[in-house]
Write a protein that holds these residues in place. Sequence first.
Motif, PDB file in Angstrom:
ATOM      1  N   PHE A  85       0.815  -1.222   0.000  1.00  0.00           N
ATOM      2  CA  PHE A  85       0.000   0.000   0.000  1.00  0.00           C
ATOM      3  C   PHE A  85       0.848   1.271   0.000  1.00  0.00           C
ATOM      4  N   GLY A  86       2.144   1.133   0.197  1.00  0.00           N
ATOM      5  CA  GLY A  86       3.029   2.287   0.125  1.00  0.00           C
ATOM      6  C   GLY A  86       2.923   3.206   1.323  1.00  0.00           C
ATOM      7  N   SER A  87       3.303   4.440   1.113  1.00  0.00           N
ATOM      8  CA  SER A  87       3.362   5.412   2.211  1.00  0.00           C
ATOM      9  C   SER A  87       1.996   5.752   2.797  1.00  0.00           C
ATOM     10  N   SER A  88       0.927   5.455   2.074  1.00  0.00           N
ATOM     11  CA  SER A  88      -0.428   5.786   2.552  1.00  0.00           C
ATOM     12  C   SER A  88      -1.088   4.635   3.309  1.00  0.00           C
ATOM     13  N   TRP A  89      -0.325   3.588   3.671  1.00  0.00           N
ATOM     14  CA  TRP A  89      -0.921   2.396   4.280  1.00  0.00           C
ATOM     15  C   TRP A  89      -1.689   2.705   5.566  1.00  0.00           C
ATOM     16  N   LYS A  90      -1.182   3.619   6.362  1.00  0.00           N
ATOM     17  CA  LYS A  90      -1.834   3.914   7.640  1.00  0.00           C
ATOM     18  C   LYS A  90      -3.186   4.589   7.424  1.00  0.00           C
ATOM     19  N   GLU A  91      -3.214   5.527   6.509  1.00  0.00           N
ATOM     20  CA  GLU A  91      -4.470   6.219   6.203  1.00  0.00           C
ATOM     21  C   GLU A  91      -5.497   5.252   5.606  1.00  0.00           C
ATOM     22  N   VAL A  92      -5.039   4.367   4.731  1.00  0.00           N
ATOM     23  CA  VAL A  92      -5.950   3.454   4.032  1.00  0.00           C
ATOM     24  C   VAL A  92      -6.428   2.321   4.936  1.00  0.00           C
ATOM     25  N   LEU A  93      -5.554   1.799   5.774  1.00  0.00           N
ATOM     26  CA  LEU A  93      -5.867   0.583   6.530  1.00  0.00           C
ATOM     27  C   LEU A  93      -6.239   0.811   7.992  1.00  0.00           C
ATOM     28  N   SER A 124     -16.834  -0.641   2.153  1.00  0.00           N
ATOM     29  CA  SER A 124     -15.929  -0.838   1.018  1.00  0.00           C
ATOM     30  C   SER A 124     -14.495  -1.011   1.512  1.00  0.00           C
ATOM     31  N   PRO A 125     -14.061  -2.240   1.740  1.00  0.00           N
ATOM     32  CA  PRO A 125     -12.706  -2.462   2.250  1.00  0.00           C
ATOM     33  C   PRO A 125     -11.640  -2.217   1.191  1.00  0.00           C
ATOM     34  N   ALA A 126     -10.455  -1.826   1.658  1.00  0.00           N
ATOM     35  CA  ALA A 126      -9.311  -1.697   0.755  1.00  0.00           C
ATOM     36  C   ALA A 126      -8.584  -3.030   0.636  1.00  0.00           C
ATOM     37  N   LEU A 127      -8.745  -3.857   1.668  1.00  0.00           N
ATOM     38  CA  LEU A 127      -8.072  -5.155   1.717  1.00  0.00           C
ATOM     39  C   LEU A 127      -9.094  -6.237   2.038  1.00  0.00           C
ATOM     40  N   LEU A 128      -9.128  -7.271   1.220  1.00  0.00           N
ATOM     41  CA  LEU A 128     -10.053  -8.389   1.416  1.00  0.00           C
ATOM     42  C   LEU A 128      -9.259  -9.686   1.516  1.00  0.00           C
ATOM     43  N   VAL A 129      -9.518 -10.455   2.571  1.00  0.00           N
ATOM     44  CA  VAL A 129      -8.851 -11.735   2.785  1.00  0.00           C
ATOM     45  C   VAL A 129      -9.866 -12.859   2.566  1.00  0.00           C
ATOM     46  N   ILE A 130      -9.521 -13.815   1.713  1.00  0.00           N
ATOM     47  CA  ILE A 130     -10.438 -14.917   1.405  1.00  0.00           C
ATOM     48  C   ILE A 130      -9.806 -16.229   1.841  1.00  0.00           C
ATOM     49  N   SER A 131     -10.537 -16.977   2.673  1.00  0.00           N
ATOM     50  CA  SER A 131     -10.054 -18.250   3.205  1.00  0.00           C
ATOM     51  C   SER A 131     -11.071 -19.351   2.942  1.00  0.00           C
ATOM     52  N   SER A 132     -10.665 -20.586   3.210  1.00  0.00           N
ATOM     53  CA  SER A 132     -11.537 -21.739   2.960  1.00  0.00           C
ATOM     54  C   SER A 132     -12.496 -22.014   4.108  1.00  0.00           C
ATOM     55  N   SER A 133     -12.273 -21.399   5.282  1.00  0.00           N
ATOM     56  CA  SER A 133     -13.133 -21.671   6.438  1.00  0.00           C
ATOM     57  C   SER A 133     -13.214 -20.449   7.346  1.00  0.00           C
ATOM     58  N   LEU A 183      -3.556  -3.207  13.143  1.00  0.00           N
ATOM     59  CA  LEU A 183      -4.148  -2.266  12.180  1.00  0.00           C
ATOM     60  C   LEU A 183      -5.622  -2.001  12.447  1.00  0.00           C
ATOM     61  N   THR A 184      -6.266  -2.846  13.246  1.00  0.00           N
ATOM     62  CA  THR A 184      -7.733  -2.781  13.361  1.00  0.00           C
ATOM     63  C   THR A 184      -8.213  -2.272  14.724  1.00  0.00           C
ATOM     64  N   GLY A 185      -7.351  -1.568  15.456  1.00  0.00           N
ATOM     65  CA  GLY A 185      -7.748  -1.051  16.777  1.00  0.00           C
ATOM     66  C   GLY A 185      -8.848  -0.016  16.688  1.00  0.00           C
ATOM     67  N   VAL A 187     -15.112   0.355   6.588  1.00  0.00           N
ATOM     68  CA  VAL A 187     -14.416  -0.924   6.710  1.00  0.00           C
ATOM     69  C   VAL A 187     -13.141  -0.833   5.876  1.00  0.00           C
ATOM     70  N   ASN A 188     -12.017  -1.075   6.504  1.00  0.00           N
ATOM     71  CA  ASN A 188     -10.749  -1.085   5.773  1.00  0.00           C
ATOM     72  C   ASN A 188     -10.295  -2.489   5.411  1.00  0.00           C
ATOM     73  N   ILE A 189     -10.523  -3.420   6.341  1.00  0.00           N
ATOM     74  CA  ILE A 189     -10.082  -4.812   6.169  1.00  0.00           C
ATOM     75  C   ILE A 189     -11.259  -5.738   6.414  1.00  0.00           C
ATOM     76  N   ALA A 190     -11.446  -6.693   5.515  1.00  0.00           N
ATOM     77  CA  ALA A 190     -12.508  -7.688   5.669  1.00  0.00           C
ATOM     78  C   ALA A 190     -11.936  -9.074   5.406  1.00  0.00           C
ATOM     79  N   SER A 191     -12.455 -10.057   6.141  1.00  0.00           N
ATOM     80  CA  SER A 191     -11.957 -11.428   5.984  1.00  0.00           C
ATOM     81  C   SER A 191     -13.131 -12.393   6.035  1.00  0.00           C
ATOM     82  N   GLY A 192     -13.164 -13.335   5.083  1.00  0.00           N
ATOM     83  CA  GLY A 192     -14.285 -14.263   5.070  1.00  0.00           C
ATOM     84  C   GLY A 192     -14.121 -15.383   4.073  1.00  0.00           C
TER      85      GLY A 192
END
Length: 282
Positions: free
Chosen positions: A120-128, A142-151, A165-167, A192-197
């Motif tokens: 994400f570069g120098s803007s990672w803190k603002e974005v995440l 609208s998350p900037a980062l999406l994590v996709i897992s099998s379970s 990052l999610t405090g 929402v900045n980060i989503a996982s599912g």
Amino acid sequence: MGSGTTGAAKKHQKRRPQLQPKKSIAKNKTKDKKKKSSKGNSKRNQKKNGSESETPFVKVERVIVERPTISQQLTFLIHHYQSANGQLSSLELDSLKETCIVEQGQDAPGNLVGDLKVAFGSSWKEVLCEKHLQEGKVEPGSPALLVISSSALRSLELLREFRSLTGDCHAAKLFSKHMKIEEQVSALKNRVNIASGTPSRIKKLIDMEALGLSRLAVIVLDMNTDVKGYSLFTLPQVREEFWNLYKSYFHQPLLEGRIRLCLYGPMILNLGEKKRKQRKGA
């Protein structure tokens, strides 16, 4: 009378078929077996001598790579896509370049947060990390980062890595286990900045327009295997759900360079292909 009876008996004897003795039958069967075995031996000898051609085959060496290179990740992705969905067009293959993959640090495996900060570069803190909505720039859900897992369990495990990052802006949990979809829709009305599912629930929320993709820049695909050796790309039902989600919402943005993928975790790669050449005497 006596002579007539004797003549009739002789005729009757002529009509009776001559039965082959059991010993001769056994001998014939033995001969047949010998013939078959001799034919089989002759074929094997022909192969050894090179008089009959051998079918070429490919021997593939499979290796588990903890920190695959960008090139290896891209090859891995294309291989699994085509295995599940058929061949990509030449135009699609040309568009799938190494710039589509997030570079991971090679010093030590498992530093996912560090790699994503670099991505994400120098803007990672603002974005995440920021928690406030910004009209026209940061839309709700609208998350900037999406994590996709099998379970669901694996999704939670990965979210623990993002605690730093999610405090202020909590991550969205997008899976069905112990989570009602109404609760998730309500949570996605905030920033929402980060989503996982998991693939099925993620697609359902996108279809409902609760989960937005306007800010999505990086998708982490979890390559971790479960106790049975299955992963996001190989677990039968999840595999189908993932590629359905990917083709519906992520494939075209990836080709256009609007999102990047991070294939996180060890991968089983096919290395060192060796072909046996056909013998000249074939």
